[in-house]
Write a protein that holds these residues in place. Structure first.
Motif, short mmCIF file in Angstrom:
data_model
loop_
_atom_site.label_atom_id
_atom_site.label_comp_id
_atom_site.label_asym_id
_atom_site.label_seq_id
_atom_site.Cartn_x
_atom_site.Cartn_y
_atom_site.Cartn_z
N PHE A 1 5.50 -8.30 -1.65
CA PHE A 1 4.24 -7.69 -1.26
C PHE A 1 3.53 -8.55 -0.20
N TYR B 1 3.63 -0.60 -4.45
CA TYR B 1 3.24 -1.72 -5.30
C TYR B 1 1.89 -1.45 -5.95
N GLN C 1 2.85 -1.11 -9.72
CA GLN C 1 2.87 -2.44 -10.31
C GLN C 1 1.49 -3.02 -10.61
N THR D 1 8.54 -9.63 -6.76
CA THR D 1 7.80 -8.45 -6.32
C THR D 1 6.51 -8.85 -5.62
N GLU D 2 5.82 -9.86 -6.17
CA GLU D 2 4.59 -10.34 -5.56
C GLU D 2 4.87 -10.97 -4.19
#
Length: 250
Positions: A125, A107, A111, A121-122
């Motif tokens: 993470f 990440y 990203q 995605t956040e």
């Protein structure tokens, strides 16, 4: 002026300006102007050419640095994959944590430099970070993560991390072991609402009660949204610490 000086000092008889004089004057002025203009263009051309060559050189150096930078993460991911395989045979739980760590590093590499990332995605993470933090805290804190939002929305990366990171840095009481954490993520009137709530750490060191994470986050939010955001942190009834963030969704 040349004709005046000649008439006053050198000519036997005055010579007045005629057609040939005007023609000669205009021709001389035009010649000087054209030559000056050509010279100026030549200087500008060589200057632009030099700047262009400098930019191309810098671009080549940047591309070379990027290629070098890509080698290190590639080696790291391959190494983590090898460690994951070995750990999976002996300790599956450890292998799972290595896999989460690998996702976090990926990440950061892939990203974090983007302007926006999918909310999913956040969230992933944050899940990976929480799992790794829980590993080193005994007894494990009680953590509840509510998410009622379309995770395909996009937000700038690393905006939500500061709240969660501060909880594990400053809000975990390792002495009493009484750690309750609630994290919620929702949408309200086209705004993302992110809220955290954790028990106060009564045994926190005075120097660690405050950090720079929130101030850095506020500065970044100001750059991204101007005044169109809401960030609030406070102690509630001397029992809990709450943090609230609202940002517009596009």
């Amino acid at each position: 002026m040349s004709l005046f000086i000649r008439n006053e000092n050198f000519a036997a008889s005055p010579q007045w300006q005629g057609t040939s004089t005007h023609f000669t004057f205009l021709l001389a002025v035009t010649t000087v102007f054209v030559l000056s203009f050509v010279f100026r263009l030549a200087m500008a051309y060589f200057s632009l050419k030099q700047q262009s060559e400098k930019i191309l050189l810098q671009q080549s150096q940047i591309e070379l640095k990027l290629l070098k930078a890509q080698v290190q993460p590639h080696f790291l991911f391959n190494t983590l994959n090898a460690i994951y395989y070995e750990a999976f045979l002996e300790a599956p739980r450890t292998a799972l944590l290595i896999d989460r760590l690998s996702d976090m590093i990926r990440y950061f590499v892939d990203q974090s430099t983007h302007e926006t990332v999918p909310l999913a995605t956040e969230i992933q993470f944050l899940d990976n970070y929480i799992a790794l933090e829980k590993m080193r805290i005994q007894p494990e804190p009680e953590i509840v993560f509510h998410c009622t939002i379309n995770d395909q929305q996009k937000i700038p990366p690393m905006l939500l991390m500061t709240f969660v990171e501060n909880i594990f840095k400053h809000g975990i009481d390792k002495i009493s072991g009484n750690n309750k954490i609630c994290i919620s993520l929702s949408e309200n009137e086209h705004q993302l609402v992110f809220q955290t709530r954790n028990s106060l750490n009564r045994n926190a060191e005075p120097m660690r009660k405050q950090g720079t994470g929130l101030s850095n986050l506020r500065q970044r939010l100001t750059i991204l949204y101007g005044n169109n955001f809401h960030l609030h942190t406070a102690e509630v009834q001397d029992e809990h610490f709450e943090a609230l963030l609202k940002i517009p969704l596009t």
